[in-house]
Design a protein around this motif. Sequence first.
Motif, PDB file in Angstrom:
ATOM      1  N   LEU A  50       0.822  -1.214   0.000  1.00 13.23           N
ATOM      2  CA  LEU A  50       0.000   0.000   0.000  1.00 13.23           C
ATOM      3  C   LEU A  50       0.856   1.264   0.000  1.00 13.23           C
ATOM      4  CD1 LEU A  50      -2.741   1.413   0.217  1.00 13.23           C
ATOM      5  CD2 LEU A  50      -2.610   1.108   2.671  1.00 13.23           C
ATOM      6  N   ASN A  51       1.948   1.255   0.784  1.00 14.21           N
ATOM      7  CA  ASN A  51       2.775   2.460   0.876  1.00 14.21           C
ATOM      8  C   ASN A  51       3.548   2.758  -0.414  1.00 14.21           C
ATOM      9  OD1 ASN A  51       4.681   0.452   1.074  1.00 14.21           O
ATOM     10  ND2 ASN A  51       5.255   0.931   3.178  1.00 14.21           N
ATOM     11  N   GLN A  52       3.499   1.843  -1.401  1.00 14.10           N
ATOM     12  CA  GLN A  52       4.110   2.100  -2.702  1.00 14.10           C
ATOM     13  C   GLN A  52       3.091   2.654  -3.695  1.00 14.10           C
ATOM     14  OE1 GLN A  52       5.873  -1.575  -3.941  1.00 14.10           O
ATOM     15  NE2 GLN A  52       7.553  -1.414  -2.478  1.00 14.10           N
ATOM     16  N   MET A  53       1.821   2.670  -3.292  1.00  8.96           N
ATOM     17  CA  MET A  53       0.758   3.133  -4.188  1.00  8.96           C
ATOM     18  C   MET A  53       0.125   4.430  -3.725  1.00  8.96           C
ATOM     19  SD  MET A  53      -1.268  -0.393  -4.788  1.00  8.96           S
ATOM     20  CE  MET A  53      -2.475   0.428  -5.773  1.00  8.96           C
ATOM     21  N   ALA A  54       0.379   4.821  -2.481  1.00 10.70           N
ATOM     22  CA  ALA A  54      -0.325   5.974  -1.932  1.00 10.70           C
ATOM     23  C   ALA A  54       0.506   6.630  -0.838  1.00 10.70           C
ATOM     24  CB  ALA A  54      -1.667   5.522  -1.355  1.00 10.70           C
ATOM     25  N   ALA A  55       0.192   7.894  -0.594  1.00  6.89           N
ATOM     26  CA  ALA A  55       0.801   8.607   0.523  1.00  6.89           C
ATOM     27  C   ALA A  55      -0.068   8.354   1.751  1.00  6.89           C
ATOM     28  CB  ALA A  55       0.865  10.097   0.216  1.00  6.89           C
ATOM     29  N   VAL A  56       0.541   7.876   2.819  1.00  7.98           N
ATOM     30  CA  VAL A  56      -0.188   7.596   4.055  1.00  7.98           C
ATOM     31  C   VAL A  56       0.279   8.610   5.091  1.00  7.98           C
ATOM     32  CG1 VAL A  56      -0.666   5.886   5.834  1.00  7.98           C
ATOM     33  CG2 VAL A  56      -0.279   5.143   3.486  1.00  7.98           C
ATOM     34  N   SER A  57      -0.671   9.367   5.642  1.00  4.53           N
ATOM     35  CA  SER A  57      -0.298  10.381   6.623  1.00  4.53           C
ATOM     36  C   SER A  57      -1.279  10.381   7.788  1.00  4.53           C
ATOM     37  CB  SER A  57      -0.265  11.765   5.966  1.00  4.53           C
ATOM     38  OG  SER A  57      -1.532  12.069   5.430  1.00  4.53           O
ATOM     39  N   VAL A  58      -0.848  10.959   8.892  1.00 11.94           N
ATOM     40  CA  VAL A  58      -1.688  11.082  10.079  1.00 11.94           C
ATOM     41  C   VAL A  58      -2.257  12.498  10.078  1.00 11.94           C
ATOM     42  CG1 VAL A  58      -1.739  10.986  12.591  1.00 11.94           C
ATOM     43  CG2 VAL A  58      -0.212   9.480  11.334  1.00 11.94           C
ATOM     44  N   SER A  59      -3.570  12.614   9.913  1.00 16.31           N
ATOM     45  CA  SER A  59      -4.168  13.954   9.875  1.00 16.31           C
ATOM     46  C   SER A  59      -4.535  14.436  11.279  1.00 16.31           C
ATOM     47  CB  SER A  59      -5.396  13.978   8.973  1.00 16.31           C
ATOM     48  OG  SER A  59      -6.443  13.233   9.539  1.00 16.31           O
ATOM     49  N   GLU A  60      -5.004  13.527  12.120  1.00 15.05           N
ATOM     50  CA  GLU A  60      -5.312  13.823  13.520  1.00 15.05           C
ATOM     51  C   GLU A  60      -4.749  12.670  14.341  1.00 15.05           C
ATOM     52  OE1 GLU A  60      -9.552  14.406  13.960  1.00 15.05           O
ATOM     53  OE2 GLU A  60      -9.631  15.254  11.954  1.00 15.05           O
ATOM     54  N   ALA A  61      -4.847  12.748  15.648  1.00 17.14           N
ATOM     55  CA  ALA A  61      -4.266  11.715  16.519  1.00 17.14           C
ATOM     56  C   ALA A  61      -4.817  10.323  16.221  1.00 17.14           C
ATOM     57  CB  ALA A  61      -4.512  12.056  17.978  1.00 17.14           C
ATOM     58  N   ARG A  62      -6.080  10.235  15.802  1.00 17.39           N
ATOM     59  CA  ARG A  62      -6.687   8.933  15.578  1.00 17.39           C
ATOM     60  C   ARG A  62      -7.176   8.734  14.138  1.00 17.39           C
ATOM     61  NH1 ARG A  62      -6.963   6.426  20.205  1.00 17.39           N
ATOM     62  NH2 ARG A  62      -7.133   7.563  22.136  1.00 17.39           N
ATOM     63  N   VAL A  63      -6.670   9.505  13.194  1.00 16.02           N
ATOM     64  CA  VAL A  63      -7.133   9.381  11.807  1.00 16.02           C
ATOM     65  C   VAL A  63      -5.944   9.289  10.859  1.00 16.02           C
ATOM     66  CG1 VAL A  63      -8.475  10.457   9.961  1.00 16.02           C
ATOM     67  CG2 VAL A  63      -9.223  10.697  12.327  1.00 16.02           C
ATOM     68  N   LEU A  64      -5.949   8.228  10.048  1.00 15.48           N
ATOM     69  CA  LEU A  64      -4.966   8.065   8.970  1.00 15.48           C
ATOM     70  C   LEU A  64      -5.625   8.465   7.663  1.00 15.48           C
ATOM     71  CD1 LEU A  64      -3.095   4.645   9.319  1.00 15.48           C
ATOM     72  CD2 LEU A  64      -2.138   6.906   9.490  1.00 15.48           C
ATOM     73  N   VAL A  65      -4.896   9.174   6.820  1.00  8.80           N
ATOM     74  CA  VAL A  65      -5.397   9.555   5.504  1.00  8.80           C
ATOM     75  C   VAL A  65      -4.528   8.872   4.455  1.00  8.80           C
ATOM     76  CG1 VAL A  65      -5.789  11.459   3.910  1.00  8.80           C
ATOM     77  CG2 VAL A  65      -6.264  11.757   6.331  1.00  8.80           C
ATOM     78  N   ILE A  66      -5.187   8.168   3.528  1.00  5.25           N
ATOM     79  CA  ILE A  66      -4.490   7.471   2.458  1.00  5.25           C
ATOM     80  C   ILE A  66      -4.843   8.171   1.149  1.00  5.25           C
ATOM     81  CG2 ILE A  66      -4.178   5.275   1.282  1.00  5.25           C
ATOM     82  CD1 ILE A  66      -5.367   4.048   3.966  1.00  5.25           C
ATOM     83  N   GLN A  67      -3.850   8.780   0.515  1.00  3.16           N
ATOM     84  CA  GLN A  67      -4.050   9.510  -0.739  1.00  3.16           C
ATOM     85  C   GLN A  67      -3.336   8.745  -1.847  1.00  3.16           C
ATOM     86  OE1 GLN A  67      -4.540  13.468  -0.779  1.00  3.16           O
ATOM     87  NE2 GLN A  67      -5.061  13.134  -2.910  1.00  3.16           N
ATOM     88  N   PRO A  68      -4.108   7.982  -2.667  1.00  6.37           N
ATOM     89  CA  PRO A  68      -3.456   7.215  -3.732  1.00  6.37           C
ATOM     90  C   PRO A  68      -2.906   8.133  -4.822  1.00  6.37           C
ATOM     91  CG  PRO A  68      -5.839   6.883  -3.757  1.00  6.37           C
ATOM     92  CD  PRO A  68      -5.538   7.802  -2.628  1.00  6.37           C
ATOM     93  N   TRP A  69      -1.791   7.701  -5.433  1.00  8.55           N
ATOM     94  CA  TRP A  69      -1.206   8.481  -6.518  1.00  8.55           C
ATOM     95  C   TRP A  69      -2.016   8.309  -7.798  1.00  8.55           C
ATOM     96  CZ3 TRP A  69       3.119   5.885  -3.784  1.00  8.55           C
ATOM     97  CH2 TRP A  69       3.660   6.722  -2.815  1.00  8.55           C
TER      98      TRP A  69
END
Length: 184
Positions: A50-69
């Motif tokens: 997954l980390n090779q297909m999208a940017a994974v970031s922490v937007s808040e303390a309990r929320v991950l945001v996955i933005q695919p390329w």
Amino acid sequence: MKDVLKATEERMQKSVRGLENEYLSIRAGRANPGVLDKVKVDYYGVPTALNQMAAVSVSEARVLVIQPWDASTLHEIEKAILASDIGITPTNDGKVIRLAFPQLTEERRREIVKQVHKYAEECKVAVRNIRRDAMDKFKAMKKDGEITEDDLKDCEKQVQNATDKTCKDVDAVAAKKEKEIMEI
């Protein structure tokens, strides 16, 4: 002789690093991109991390945001997350996928701590197996006349010291992870 000692210590440290990597994939109530490391997405018939297909970031303390390329892979990524053992349902807004980590219950925290201790014990077993392999090599060297009885005793003592130190490191890593999990 020194080569065997050095290789033994390196293998023991690799075991500790492996344990730390294993702990990254344990969900501890906070958003951590490491929980997605084992998720594989079917990308044009090829299982891709997954980390090779999208940017994974922490937007808040309990929320991950996955933005695919590639926006066309959004549905496949969502499917892969649902199929994994993360236990979180993704929300898809058409552009990004959000993973909201729920607050852990006391019971769930205790289950996770048991899992942490299990991984730590498995790591200690691996370290002891490395110690046994090193001891066997030294005994074979003694039998072949490459080292003396005194050298053998000295090497066994050094390997035991390295084993004890590594087991303490494993305990420290496990205690740190347990503290992180039990934090509210």
